[in-house]
Design an enzyme around this catalytic site. Structure first.
Site, PDB file in Angstrom:
ATOM      1  N   ASP A  27       0.842  -1.200   0.000  1.00  0.00           N
ATOM      2  CA  ASP A  27       0.000   0.000   0.000  1.00  0.00           C
ATOM      3  C   ASP A  27       0.879   1.252   0.000  1.00  0.00           C
ATOM      4  OD1 ASP A  27      -2.013   1.856   0.294  1.00  0.00           O
ATOM      5  OD2 ASP A  27      -2.718   1.114   2.235  1.00  0.00           O
ATOM      6  N   GLY A  48      -2.218  -4.712  -1.989  1.00  0.00           N
ATOM      7  CA  GLY A  48      -2.226  -3.269  -1.853  1.00  0.00           C
ATOM      8  C   GLY A  48      -3.219  -2.760  -0.830  1.00  0.00           C
ATOM      9  N   HIS A  49      -3.837  -1.617  -1.135  1.00  0.00           N
ATOM     10  CA  HIS A  49      -4.677  -0.882  -0.190  1.00  0.00           C
ATOM     11  C   HIS A  49      -5.944  -1.649   0.170  1.00  0.00           C
ATOM     12  CE1 HIS A  49      -5.953   2.746   1.868  1.00  0.00           C
ATOM     13  NE2 HIS A  49      -7.047   2.842   1.132  1.00  0.00           N
ATOM     14  N   PHE A  50      -6.651  -2.164  -0.849  1.00  0.00           N
ATOM     15  CA  PHE A  50      -7.915  -2.869  -0.624  1.00  0.00           C
ATOM     16  C   PHE A  50      -7.657  -4.376  -0.545  1.00  0.00           C
ATOM     17  CE2 PHE A  50      -9.701   1.156  -2.231  1.00  0.00           C
ATOM     18  CZ  PHE A  50     -10.640   1.390  -1.239  1.00  0.00           C
TER      19      PHE A  50
END
Length: 337
Positions: free
Chosen positions: A281, A307-309
């Site tokens: 992320d 990553g982020h999600f």
């Protein structure tokens, strides 16, 4: 004769046993009949329901599933998504927990009051979440916080530590180490809230930026459903919504000064804590995960290659981690209102 005398009682006994067995079977069948509605009720409990309620005059949408008398789990979403990010996680947990996932005003299916008539701030969101749990009669709950959900949820937790049974943190920041280069233009806007600095952030509401949030740092992007960013972008593109998001970017400046207060809460109350972090992320970088151990050494930290999600690519693994974690930290449920 003696042989016949031995056989006849045996046949008679067999007949009696058969009759008794049939009676017992009938009785068992009669007793089993009432369990069918229970199984049906269980299926109904885990079915996700989509509800809207008015809180302080604002229509707040939320997803709910699970038995009403089960331990509660409150899921708080991030930007630019909504409770839609939990669409797969909710049914994976609802057999054992009462799962509730609201949309903040301006997000998802909740109302988006006009700017100037509603304060788009993290303080306001935290108050609405508090009132939603009170309205639903949920007195205690585990908190799952992600991205924006962290400053919302940690406000709730520090105001009402007695209500929070556990913390589940997924790329939700509470430490300066978690804010890296991505935040530099946003920090510039905090220092100098000029129209130019505000406009410099508007790209964060674009379709390119939304897709980037879902795919950046993901080794196998075929695991990420395009429905996710398409759904989010459709809501971001509503008239006036981009400016709501820019207001929230500015209000995010109120969160870092609260980090010491949140960290004190972690140290003093030591809630059971599960940290699951997409290590690639760039929004809340991996360095923001380990410090949770500094204030709560018993926290459990899992770094995921995504990553982020993270739920988009590691949802099944994360659901297993959550179920195992909550099972190891059971909480005696108080009577609900």
């Amino acid at each position: 004769m003696s042989s016949s005398q031995n056989v006849l009682p045996t046949r008679r006994t067999f007949g009696l046993l058969t009759a008794a067995a049939l009676s017992l079977a009938s009785l068992s069948s009669a007793q089993a009949a009432p369990t069918a509605p229970t199984a049906e009720k269980r299926r109904a409990d885990v079915q996700v329901r989509y509800r809207t309620t008015a809180i302080d005059g604002v229509e707040v949408f939320y997803r709910e599933a699970g038995p009403k008398d089960a331990p509660a789990l409150l899921l708080l979403h991030g930007f630019p998504t909504s409770s839609h990010m939990f669409r797969n996680l909710i049914p994976a947990l609802a057999d054992r927990y009462r799962v509730i996932a609201p949309d903040y005003p301006g997000f998802g299916q909740s109302a988006a009051p006009q700017r100037g008539t509603f304060d788009y701030t993290f303080d306001r969101y935290a108050t609405l979440v508090e009132k939603l749990t009170e309205q639903l009669g949920v007195q205690r709950y585990a908190l799952y916080v992600m991205d924006y959900g962290a400053p919302v949820g940690f406000r709730v937790a520090t105001r009402h530590p007695e209500r929070v049974t556990a913390l589940i943190v997924q790329n939700g920041n509470a430490y300066d180490e978690g804010l890296a280069g991505f935040w530099d233009p946003i920090k510039t806007y905090w220092r100098e809230p000029t129209p130019a600095n505000r406009e410099a952030l508007r790209w964060l509401t674009s379709s390119k930026a939304t897709k980037w949030q879902y795919t950046n740092g993901v080794p196998d992007t075929s695991l990420v459903s395009p429905d996710a960013w398409t759904h989010d972008q459709a809501l971001l593109d509503r008239p006036g919504n981009a400016d709501i998001q820019l207001d929230l970017f500015y209000d995010y400046r109120t969160n870092p000064p609260l980090y010491p207060q949140w960290q004190e809460y972690f140290r003093n109350h030591r809630p059971p804590t599960l940290v699951m972090w997409g290590k690639n992320d760039e929004i809340f970088v991996a360095a923001g995960a380990a410090p949770y151990l500094r204030d709560n050494p018993k926290a459990e930290v899992h770094m995921l290659d995504t990553g982020h999600f993270a739920l988009e690519t590691h949802g099944a693994q994360m659901a297993e981690l959550i179920r195992d974690f909550l099972a190891r930290h059971p909480t005696k449920k108080r009577a609900e209102r």
